[in-house]
Design an enzyme around this catalytic site. Structure first.
Site, short mmCIF file in Angstrom:
data_model
loop_
_atom_site.label_atom_id
_atom_site.label_comp_id
_atom_site.label_asym_id
_atom_site.label_seq_id
_atom_site.Cartn_x
_atom_site.Cartn_y
_atom_site.Cartn_z
CE LYS A 64 -11.61 36.85 -16.78
NZ LYS A 64 -12.52 35.88 -17.40
CD GLN A 108 -16.07 35.86 -18.43
OE1 GLN A 108 -14.93 36.19 -18.72
NE2 GLN A 108 -16.36 35.22 -17.31
CG ASP A 131 -10.08 31.47 -21.09
OD1 ASP A 131 -9.80 31.81 -19.93
OD2 ASP A 131 -11.03 31.95 -21.74
N1 GUN Z 1 -16.13 32.24 -16.89
C1 GUN Z 1 -15.76 32.01 -15.60
N2 GUN Z 1 -14.42 31.82 -15.52
C2 GUN Z 1 -13.95 31.93 -16.80
C3 GUN Z 1 -12.64 31.84 -17.35
O1 GUN Z 1 -11.63 31.61 -16.68
N3 GUN Z 1 -12.56 32.03 -18.70
C4 GUN Z 1 -13.66 32.26 -19.48
N4 GUN Z 1 -13.47 32.42 -20.78
N5 GUN Z 1 -14.88 32.35 -18.98
C5 GUN Z 1 -15.02 32.18 -17.64
#
Ligand code: GUN
Length: 300
Positions: A64, A108, A131
């Site tokens: 990311k 995350q 998100d």
């Molecule tokens: N862990 C796995 N996928 C995601 C996601 O799309 N966002 C977040 N914040 N954590 C994750």
């Protein structure tokens, strides 16, 4: 109205025969966002918090960060040890909530077990939610108001829009009812794609019957081989959200090669839905930056 972005990427750039390569579409969308960022006065900022040493999470966060840097975003990553306290995690979110250079905050998941995850996610300023997990944004989606939308379902609806098929009045079946995929997916198919929507889950008794009439099928149960392939409607569009590591290979909830003959389009795994999620995270951050600066005339 819910705003679904349209990038107008030529189909030949990402659709090959019946396969919908989200990975290729995501590259084009990121290039498109990069161009938009170059034309704007402000620089969208994405901040990601990683707590602990989960290997998969480390990989996600660094992809990311890399993707954000590549398109000219300001990008910050903070790492806290696995024994960080609730207060320490909240303090980081609080700092970013008050930082005007940050427009997208991502914590995350999964967080260590002693942390109350919802308490952390809900402490993010909803206008900086990258998100779409904040309750205010989930509510906005349900009320058809603008707000950040969960990245995986948003990526899927963008794929359908870019594909250019008429989804109005079609029967869409969503397999799975999670807060982050199934439910927002159903809502988007209902309001943005104007489908008739059915949601099935682990307790559903009539999955075969629903599968047989589904024009669009989204598999997001997180379990492999739940549906009977022989029941899939001819020319259905099949979207596979699943990710399973089997004998060192990544596979979906479905085995796309088994149903390729029958469907009109299908997302492969890997290379289908997954890469669209990061592209939508960047889009949400960009969009938050636009909304937060609307009064300041974002476009140069
Ligand atoms: N862990 C796995 N996928 C995601 C996601 O799309 N966002 C977040 N914040 N954590 C994750």
């Amino acid at each position: 109205m819910i705003e679904i972005p349209s990038f107008k990427i030529p189909k030949e750039d990402w659709v090959e025969d019946k396969l919908l390569y989200g990975k290729k579409l995501a590259v084009k969308i990121r290039e498109h966002l990069k161009e938009r960022v170059e034309k704007t006065k402000i620089r969208p900022g994405l901040a990601a918090l990683l707590v602990g040493e989960d290997e998969a999470s480390k990989i996600y966060v660094s992809s990311k960060e890399k993707a954000a840097n590549e398109i000219g975003f300001h990008s910050v990553v903070k790492k806290l040890p696995v024994d960080a306290t609730q207060e320490e995690v909240l303090a980081v979110v609080h700092e970013w909530n008050n930082d005007e250079n940050i427009h997208g905050i991502l914590v995350q998941l999964p967080l260590p077990k002693h942390i109350n995850s919802q308490n952390i996610l809900q402490s993010i300023n909803a206008s900086k939610d990258a998100d779409g997990f904040h309750y205010a944004n989930m509510g906005r989606l349900m009320a058809k108001e603008k707000g950040a939308i969960a990245c995986t379902p948003l990526g899927i609806i963008v794929m359908l829009k870019e594909l250019g098929v008429n989804t109005e009045g079609k029967h869409a079946l969503v397999l799975g009812r999670s807060n982050i995929v199934g439910k927002p997916m159903a809502q988007l198919l209902l309001d943005a794609a104007q489908c008739t929507v059915t949601v099935c889950h682990s307790k559903s008794r009539n999955i075969d019957e629903m599968t047989a009439s589904a024009d669009i099928l989204v598999a997001a149960m997180g379990v492999r081989d739940v549906i009977d392939y022989s029941k899939i409607k001819k020319d259905a569009i099949v979207i596979d959200v699943g990710m399973h590591r089997i004998d060192g290979k990544v596979k979906g909830d479905l085995d796309y090669k088994e149903i390729l003959d029958k469907v009109s389009f299908i997302t492969p795994v890997p290379g289908g839905v997954g890469p669209m999620t990061i592209a939508m995270l960047l889009y949400n951050t960009y969009q938050n930056a636009v909304w937060l600066n609307e009064k300041d005339q974002m476009l140069a």
